[in-house]
Design an enzyme around this catalytic site. Structure first.
Site, mmCIF file in Angstrom:
data_model
loop_
_atom_site.group_PDB
_atom_site.id
_atom_site.type_symbol
_atom_site.label_atom_id
_atom_site.label_comp_id
_atom_site.label_asym_id
_atom_site.label_seq_id
_atom_site.Cartn_x
_atom_site.Cartn_y
_atom_site.Cartn_z
ATOM 1 N N HIS A 140 3.631 -0.841 -7.024
ATOM 2 C CA HIS A 140 4.265 -0.825 -8.339
ATOM 3 C C HIS A 140 3.231 -0.945 -9.453
ATOM 4 C CE1 HIS A 140 3.661 -5.126 -9.139
ATOM 5 N NE2 HIS A 140 3.995 -5.341 -7.875
ATOM 6 N N GLU A 165 7.366 -8.138 -1.824
ATOM 7 C CA GLU A 165 6.048 -8.754 -1.906
ATOM 8 C C GLU A 165 6.000 -10.004 -1.021
ATOM 9 O OE1 GLU A 165 3.021 -8.938 -1.985
ATOM 10 O OE2 GLU A 165 2.454 -8.643 -4.086
#
Length: 248
Positions: free
Chosen positions: A9, A87
């Site tokens: 990202h 994550e």
């Protein structure tokens, strides 16, 4: 030949503030939105036509994918989302300033928590404002597996079942697969694909917003080294990631 494209990202609001983010759901910064758009432009320039998108449950990865596919004129691509691509959970460090954490605990402990393979940070209190216990994003996930902290080894343990059950099937069906995820979930996947040792993975840094391409054989092994669609920017971005947390 199966083709896999990984993109971390773009810069998030907390990347910009140099905070440990983990599972906290923050949005892209203005810079991150520009990075995501550039990722899509790179896909378009390279002539990569995505067949299916896999993302995490976190907004910054979802935003990145949407912006990139829009820039590539491929917003119609089917989407699959999974918490297993999230994550790494940074435990009690979530929401903490990286430079202040370094100063408070010292270089050795900071680096162990940030980059060791199998040592997780201290667990977060389930009642902490940055805990994900009870978060409706994970209502379909067994509460017993929603983490309070993670090491990279634990990320691999929860990511590989999704790779084997979902992503591998798409690749073996001949689809071009795009994964929009996070620094550590992508490090976990790269470790698996490239057979990187537990020791050497500490030195791998993945830049934000630059597509990384794998060409795979029928056993989903790389047929040649992976490559970034913008190698120069990737090298600079990886160096910037490595420097995070250092005093300015």
């Amino acid at each position: 030949m199966p083709k896999l494209v990984l993109v971390r990202h773009g810069q998030s609001e907390w990347n910009e503030k140099n905070l440990f983010t983990g599972w906290v759901d923050v949005r892209l910064s203005e810079t991150g939105q520009k990075e995501a758009k550039r990722a899509g432009e790179l896909l378009k320039e390279a002539g990569i036509n995505v067949d299916v998108l896999h993302t995490s449950k976190l907004s910054r990865a979802i935003q990145t994918a949407n912006i990139a596919l829009d820039a590539a004129d491929q917003l119609y691509v089917p989407v699959k989302r999974s918490w297993r691509l999230n994550e790494r959970h940074y435990g009690a460090l979530q929401g903490k300033d990286k430079a202040q954490t370094l100063e408070a605990y010292g270089q050795e402990k900071f680096q162990i928590w940030r980059r060791s393979f199998d040592v997780p940070p201290p667990k977060i209190d389930p009642k902490d404002e940055y805990s994900q216990v009870g978060d409706r994003r994970y209502a379909d996930v067994d509460p017993a597996v929603v983490p309070l902290t993670e090491s990279l080894a634990l990320v691999i343990d929860r990511l590989l079942p999704y790779w084997q059950d979902e992503i591998a099937g798409d690749l073996l069906a001949g689809k071009v697969v795009l994964i929009a995820a996070h620094g550590n979930s992508l490090r976990a996947l790269v470790k698996h694909l490239d057979n990187i040792s537990d020791e050497d993975i500490a030195g791998l840094n993945i830049p934000t917003g630059i597509p990384l391409v794998y060409e795979l054989d029928e056993n989903l092994k790389p047929t040649k080294p992976s490559y970034y669609l913008d190698p120069e920017a990737a090298a600079a971005g990886a160096a910037a990631v490595a420097a995070q947390g250092q005093k300015k």
